[in-house]
Each structure stands twice: as C-alpha cells, then as structure tokens.
Design an enzyme around this catalytic site. Structure first.
Site, PDB file in Angstrom:
ATOM      1  N   CYS A 149       0.862  -1.125   0.212  1.00 28.26           N
ATOM      2  CA  CYS A 149       0.156   0.031   0.289  1.00 28.26           C
ATOM      3  C   CYS A 149       0.976   1.778  -0.339  1.00 28.26           C
ATOM      4  O   CYS A 149       1.693   1.566   0.684  1.00 28.26           O
ATOM      5  CB  CYS A 149      -0.900   0.132   1.347  1.00 28.26           C
ATOM      6  SG  CYS A 149      -1.715   1.768   1.371  1.00 28.26           S
TER       7      CYS A 149
ATOM      8  N   TYR B 180      -5.021   6.940  -9.181  1.00 26.23           N
ATOM      9  CA  TYR B 180      -6.414   5.742  -8.809  1.00 26.23           C
ATOM     10  C   TYR B 180      -7.866   6.346  -9.430  1.00 26.23           C
ATOM     11  O   TYR B 180      -8.538   6.447  -9.761  1.00 26.23           O
ATOM     12  CB  TYR B 180      -6.916   6.122  -7.206  1.00 26.23           C
ATOM     13  CG  TYR B 180      -5.936   4.937  -6.053  1.00 26.23           C
ATOM     14  CD1 TYR B 180      -6.473   3.943  -5.928  1.00 26.23           C
ATOM     15  CD2 TYR B 180      -4.939   5.587  -6.186  1.00 26.23           C
ATOM     16  CE1 TYR B 180      -4.915   2.949  -5.510  1.00 26.23           C
ATOM     17  CE2 TYR B 180      -3.338   4.510  -5.084  1.00 26.23           C
ATOM     18  CZ  TYR B 180      -4.235   3.964  -4.644  1.00 26.23           C
ATOM     19  OH  TYR B 180      -3.337   2.226  -4.347  1.00 26.23           O
TER      20      TYR B 180
END
Length: 334
Positions: free
Chosen positions: A44, A175
């Site tokens: 992450c 994203y």
C-alpha cells in the site's frame, strides 16, 4: 474507501479516524514507547509512507510494526504473512478486529496504515496523512540521534502546498484514472496526472528535492507513488503516456531516493504487484500478475548529487533495517 459517481469519476472516501497520538495525550492517547503498533502492508502506498518515516526517524524500538499480506478480501487486510495467520503482538487475524474493538460494526474503510493501542486492542487512527506528520512532531522525544527534520517549521507552508497538489493529481490521481468507469472521467484524470508530473519535472530539473535542499515529508509522499508507477500504474491503471523510466528528471529523482537508506529498502515489488493485480478483479479479472518489468534499473546511477543538497540535512542516514523487518529476498530491485 472508494466509489465511482454517476459521471464515472472515482472519489475517495476520506472519512478517517481523526484521533491522534500526541505528546500531551489530549485525545486520550499519549505518546508512550511500546504502547502502540503500526499496522501496514508493504503493498500500500499510503502505508509505505509510514514505513519510511518510522525508519528515517528511528522509531523502530518504540513503535512496533505489524505487516499484513498484500491481498485482502471485502472484509479486511489479513495477517497471512505470520506463521499462524495472526499478528504476534495483537493476536488477531484481521485488522478489522482492532477497528471493531473500538467501533463495533464500523462501516467506513478498514484501511492501512492503522495504529493500534496494544493494551486494549483498539484502533486509534488510520489517518495516514496525519500519522506521518505526528511521527515527526509528536514523537520527537524518541527520534534517533541524527534523525532528519522531515517537516521543519520554516518549510511547512511550502510542504503543505506541494503535498496538496501531489495528493490530488498524482497520489490519488493514478487511482482516479485507474478506477474511472467513464472515458471522459478517465481522460480528465489522465491529463491532470501527466500535467502535474510535467510540472514536477520542471521543478526538479533545478533542485534535488521538492522543498529546500533536504528530504522532507513531500518527497516521501511523492516517492511512494513514483516507485509503483512502472510496475503497476502505467499498465494496470492505464497511466500510459510515458513510463517513469521515460521521464528523465523524475526517473533520476526517484532513483536517487530509492538508493537512499530508508526508501528503497522498504519496497517490496512482489507484494505491490500481487496487491493491485489480484485485488482489483474488476480491472484485472484473470488475476494474472505480470512477470515484469525488469527492476534492476532502479539501482543504476542517478547523477542527482550534482545538484547539491544534503539528503538528511544536519542528520545522518538511518542504520540498516532490523533483520525482522527486511524485505524478503527477491522482492526488491537487487
């Protein structure tokens, strides 16, 4: 912590747990060595920030770290890297257990990084942006000798300004491109991303770091996106105008940081690729994880030291990672 709106634009749910761990304990959680556990995934980028900052500041012995596996289901990140599938300190299989311990039925995102209060087993915060700032400011008493100033007072306004644009257009921008469900929304995010990367290239062509002549919080935040760019975002998220390795200034800048102690030695490319290509089944329904790219180019000379600068300011590099926190062999660039 995400969704797509009717126009196809990706929006990130930013309702994080705002409780803070502070020197004066004003939220009920004072800084105390050994009391808290930082839970991360090496996959992450948001958690990777906390891993890097904790290491640069030398907080390993006062703030322990639990590492989840690279993949998760709809419920939670899991501790499947541990021998019995349980975090050895918290004794739980899923980080959601710490969330539910404090907020039964917690309905917002079960995310990493998260800091857990070990005595109660309850999550304290998952506010990733505030976590790293507080590690710099509130945990100062426990920094190692020679720890760098990652958020110096005289540069905070500049750091905050660049962090805002980098988050919007780059960190979250990849994203917004990757999770867009409409062509127009995707192209809008795509152009915002590369317009910002071009502006950052112009800035970094004449200076070694984003703000001032030393590494700051701003560099940490940009790095964790850049280091994932060619391995994931270029193909998986369709951010494919150019690879990072085809953007000379940013590529040299990223390699400079990667080869700086505390940065590249936290990067697990295997976990990174497994996370994105397996978890995002709507984007990659086959679950096939690409074999490439070749990562040895991360270790090639960067020539950024010609711009001067002092990576750690008046401080020193961190010592090598603790043996228990080494990236597994074959998972890095070497």
């Amino acid at each position: 912590m995400a969704d797509a709106n009717p126009t196809g634009e990706f929006t990130r749910d930013q309702r994080y747990i705002s409780t803070r761990i502070t020197e004066d304990g004003r939220d009920g959680y004072p800084v105390e060595p050994g009391r808290y556990r930082l839970v991360v995934s090496r996959a992450c980028p948001w958690a990777n920030r906390a891993i890097i900052v904790r290491r640069l500041l030398g907080l390993e012995d006062v703030l322990s770290m639990g590492v989840t596996g690279p993949t998760h289901d709809a419920r939670s990140w899991t501790f499947d890297l541990d021998p019995d599938g349980r975090d050895p300190v918290l004794g739980i299989e899923r980080i959601q257990d710490a969330y539910f311990a404090r907020f039964p039925g917690y309905e917002k995102g079960i995310t990493v990084p998260a800091i857990v209060d070990v005595p109660t087993g309850q999550v304290v915060t998952n506010d990733f942006a505030q976590i790293t700032i507080d590690l710099s400011l509130e945990w100062r008493k426990y920094h190692r000798s020679g720890a760098p100033e990652l958020y110096p007072e005289h540069l905070r306004e500049q750091i905050d300004k660049i962090n805002t644009s980098v988050f919007s257009d780059v960190n979250n921008g990849v994203y917004r491109a990757g999770f867009a469900t409409g062509q127009e929304a995707y192209e809008k995010a795509y152009h915002r991303l590369f317009d910002r990367l071009d502006k950052l290239s112009e800035l970094l062509a004449g200076q070694r770091y984003l703000v001032g002549d030393t590494i700051t919080e701003a560099d940490v935040r940009l790095f964790t996106t850049l280091v994932r760019f060619d391995a994931v975002y270029h193909g998986h998220f369709k951010c494919n105008r150019t690879k990072l390795s085809e953007m000379p200034v940013l590529w040299s800048y990223a390699r400079d940081l990667f080869q700086t102690p505390g940065f590249g030695d936290t990067i697990d490319f295997v976990d990174i690729k497994r996370h994105y290509y397996i978890v995002h089944a709507n984007i990659n329904p086959t679950g096939i994880v690409p074999a490439g790219p070749d990562l040895t180019n991360w270790l090639t000379p960067h020539d950024r030291d010609r711009l001067g600068g002092r990576p750690f300011g008046d401080g020193t590099p961190p010592p090598p990672p603790k043996p228990s926190e080494l990236v597994p062999p074959g998972h890095g660039a070497a």
